[in-house]
Each structure stands twice: as C-alpha cells, then as structure tokens.
Design an enzyme around this catalytic site. Structure first.
Site, PDB file in Angstrom:
ATOM      1  N   GLY A   1       4.895   1.186   4.912  1.00  0.00           N
ATOM      2  CA  GLY A   1       6.236   1.771   4.821  1.00  0.00           C
ATOM      3  C   GLY A   1       7.231   0.911   4.055  1.00  0.00           C
ATOM      4  O   GLY A   1       7.944   1.397   3.166  1.00  0.00           O
TER       5      GLY A   1
ATOM      6  N   ASN B   1       0.855  -1.187   0.000  1.00  0.00           N
ATOM      7  CA  ASN B   1       0.000   0.000   0.000  1.00  0.00           C
ATOM      8  C   ASN B   1       0.895   1.243   0.000  1.00  0.00           C
ATOM      9  O   ASN B   1       1.507   1.565   1.012  1.00  0.00           O
ATOM     10  CB  ASN B   1      -0.890  -0.041   1.259  1.00  0.00           C
ATOM     11  CG  ASN B   1      -1.735   1.207   1.407  1.00  0.00           C
ATOM     12  OD1 ASN B   1      -1.839   2.022   0.483  1.00  0.00           O
ATOM     13  ND2 ASN B   1      -2.341   1.368   2.576  1.00  0.00           N
TER      14      ASN B   1
ATOM     15  N   GLU C   1      -5.343  -5.355  10.757  1.00  0.00           N
ATOM     16  CA  GLU C   1      -4.373  -4.272  10.909  1.00  0.00           C
ATOM     17  C   GLU C   1      -4.661  -3.508  12.196  1.00  0.00           C
ATOM     18  O   GLU C   1      -5.501  -2.594  12.204  1.00  0.00           O
ATOM     19  CB  GLU C   1      -4.481  -3.310   9.724  1.00  0.00           C
ATOM     20  CG  GLU C   1      -4.193  -3.962   8.393  1.00  0.00           C
ATOM     21  CD  GLU C   1      -3.627  -2.941   7.418  1.00  0.00           C
ATOM     22  OE1 GLU C   1      -2.468  -3.089   7.030  1.00  0.00           O
ATOM     23  OE2 GLU C   1      -4.340  -1.974   7.082  1.00  0.00           O
TER      24      GLU C   1
ATOM     25  N   LYS D   1      -0.013   4.245  -0.261  1.00  0.00           N
ATOM     26  CA  LYS D   1      -0.720   5.383   0.356  1.00  0.00           C
ATOM     27  C   LYS D   1      -0.558   6.643  -0.506  1.00  0.00           C
ATOM     28  O   LYS D   1      -0.447   6.541  -1.729  1.00  0.00           O
ATOM     29  CB  LYS D   1      -0.225   5.626   1.780  1.00  0.00           C
ATOM     30  CG  LYS D   1      -0.172   4.351   2.609  1.00  0.00           C
ATOM     31  CD  LYS D   1      -0.023   4.629   4.063  1.00  0.00           C
ATOM     32  CE  LYS D   1       0.268   3.346   4.808  1.00  0.00           C
ATOM     33  NZ  LYS D   1       0.030   3.415   6.213  1.00  0.00           N
TER      34      LYS D   1
ATOM     35  N   SER E   1       3.361  -2.327  10.404  1.00  0.00           N
ATOM     36  CA  SER E   1       4.817  -2.306  10.545  1.00  0.00           C
ATOM     37  C   SER E   1       5.460  -3.669  10.273  1.00  0.00           C
ATOM     38  O   SER E   1       6.419  -4.054  10.942  1.00  0.00           O
ATOM     39  CB  SER E   1       5.221  -1.772  11.922  1.00  0.00           C
ATOM     40  OG  SER E   1       4.718  -0.444  12.089  1.00  0.00           O
TER      41      SER E   1
HETATM   42  C1  PEP Z   1      -0.755  -0.182   5.881  1.00  0.00           C
HETATM   43  O1  PEP Z   1      -0.677   0.877   5.286  1.00  0.00           O
HETATM   44  O2  PEP Z   1      -1.725  -0.924   5.685  1.00  0.00           O
HETATM   45  C2  PEP Z   1       0.316  -0.554   6.813  1.00  0.00           C
HETATM   46  C3  PEP Z   1       0.246  -1.700   7.439  1.00  0.00           C
HETATM   47  O3  PEP Z   1       1.353   0.349   6.965  1.00  0.00           O
HETATM   48  P1  PEP Z   1       2.763   0.063   7.720  1.00  0.00           P
HETATM   49  O4  PEP Z   1       3.311  -1.212   7.146  1.00  0.00           O
HETATM   50  O5  PEP Z   1       3.599   1.254   7.399  1.00  0.00           O
HETATM   51  O6  PEP Z   1       2.470  -0.062   9.173  1.00  0.00           O
END
Ligand code: PEP
Length: 256
Positions: free
Chosen positions: A238, A11, A169, A13, A216
């Site tokens: 990320g 993702n 999540e 974003k 994360s």
């Molecule tokens: C996400 O955007 O769904 C996500 C899990 O972000 P990150 O891996 O940065 O925590």
C-alpha cells in the site's frame, strides 16, 4: 556479524494504469534517496513494465516483476517467461508472494521451480514466506516459515545465495493495516536465518542473506521495524503507491 545493505521493494500489485504508473515512476526518480546505503526495486503490473522501465532507466531503482512462469517458452497460455522479462529490463523477481500462494494457489513445489529458474536466468530473487493468522494462533509461525524457506530454496547452490533475498510477510499483516510488532518480526527473521544456517547452508551465508519485512510497513513504523538486527528493509504494498511514503521508508531503511 556481516553488515547487510537494506533492500526496499515496492510491490504495486494489480494497481495503477498507464498514466498513473508512469506518474509514480517519474515521482520516484525525483524523490527517492540517491544514497548507495539502500537497494530499491519497484514491481509494477506486467503491462506497464516497459513504460516504467524507460522512466527509471539510468536511475538506481531496479525494475522488478511480480511473477513469471519458470518454463523458457511453449504452450503456457497467459504466462510470461524470464527471458521476456530480461528483454524488458527486469532484474528482480518476486516469488511466492502470499497473494500468489493463497489467492492463486501456488504450491511450494512451483515456488521452488520458479526460484531455481530465476537464479539460472541471473535474476535477483525475493522469496516471500509467512504464516496465516490461523497458523500463528496455533503456534506454527516458525515451522511454517522454516518449511516455506527450505522447500522454496531446495536445490539452490551456496554460491547462488548472493542473488537471494527473503521477505518475511505474515499473511495477516498484508494490506490489513495490522503490523507484526518489531519484536515478533525480529523473532521470525531470526528463526528464518537460523534455518538457513542450520538446515540449508552455514552461518556465513545465513548472516549475509537479507530478510525484508512485509506487512503494512509505513513511514510511521518503518524505523522501529528496520531498527531490528535481523530486518534488512521491507517489501511494501500500500505505502509503495505514494511516492512520498515510499521515499520516506527508503530513507529510513538507508539510515539504519
Ligand atoms: C505486499 O504486498 O507485499 C505488502 C506487504 O503489502 P502491504 O504493505 O500493503 O501490507
């Protein structure tokens, strides 16, 4: 128990402008594992779907959209329909990401409208659920996940579940560097699967549904998370912005 192929989503974003998005897509076509042991999708920002789609065309990477509006057309200024996404080659959509729920204010009812419309449009759906830190500390993790799962999937037919992936999540773990322990994540995934078996469908369908972990996930923790029996890959934020990290996570998921 059914064996499930892991599914890893990247993702992006609201990150990466044109050249950066094209560059990352090109790197991914060169570095992602070509094995059929993992499904992989990337979710660029809307404005670059066409450019990225062109680059990954012919590869096994699926093109995904981070959002859409469930109505087919009309006076919905600023929104994008499913058929517009189909035109661009999108085959997977994220629905109910915590940033849409908690920053933009999407409700369970809107999430459900989107799920039903996306399934009708033959999209693969990734429905995101997860508790906030406050809810976790109040002991409500499983109740929140169950509520978001049941409300999000209301009206979905059993035969449509082959198009659905869930993403657990925990909100407090997204973009924070904090990760659920593998045991905590496994417990949440198992409860979501039990909700699918007992309150919505049956054990066979629940066993076949993939549930990604997101929050994360990085190359350094992907192995222990993906090694849990009810974790079927990840939704990555990320670490999806670096080709080498995303490729390493995909490799790890494929090898579990
Ligand atoms: C996400 O955007 O769904 C996500 C899990 O972000 P990150 O891996 O940065 O925590």
């Amino acid at each position: 128990m059914t064996s499930r192929k892991p599914f890893v989503g990247g993702n992006w974003k609201m990150n990466l402008h044109g050249a950066e998005a094209q560059n990352l897509a090109t790197q991914l076509t060169e570095s992602l594992p070509t094995t059929d042991k993992v499904d992989i999708a990337i979710f660029p920002a809307f404005g670059y779907l066409a450019q990225v789609g062109k680059i990954i065309e012919g590869s096994s990477i699926k093109l995904g959209a981070q959002d859409f509006y469930h109505q087919p057309n009309g006076a919905f200024t600023g929104e994008v329909s499913l058929s517009m996404l189909t035109d661009l080659g999108v085959s997977v959509v994220l629905i109910g990401h915590s940033e849409r729920r908690h920053v933009i204010g999407e409700t369970d009812s809107l999430v459900n409208d989107k799920v039903l419309a996306a399934l009708e449009a033959n999209m693969q759906v990734i429905l995101c659920v997860g508790e906030t830190l406050e809810q976790r500390e109040a002991g409500k993790t499983d109740a929140i996940n169950m509520g978001q799962t049941l409300l999000g999937l209301a009206g979905v037919k059993a035969e449509q579940m082959a198009q659905v992936t869930l993403a657990y999540e925990p909100v407090w773990a997204i973009g924070t560097g904090k990760t659920a322990t593998p045991a905590d994540a496994q417990s949440a995934h198992l409860h979501i699967r039990q909700a699918l078996a007992q309150s919505l469908f049956n054990q066979k369908i629940a066993d076949a549904v993939r549930i990604q972990y997101g929050g994360s996930m990085k190359p350094g923790n992907a192995s222990e998370l993906c090694g849990e029996p009810d974790i079927d890959g990840g939704l990555i934020g990320g670490a999806a912005l670096q080709a080498a990290d995303f490729a390493a996570i995909c490799e790890t998921a494929a090898s579990q």
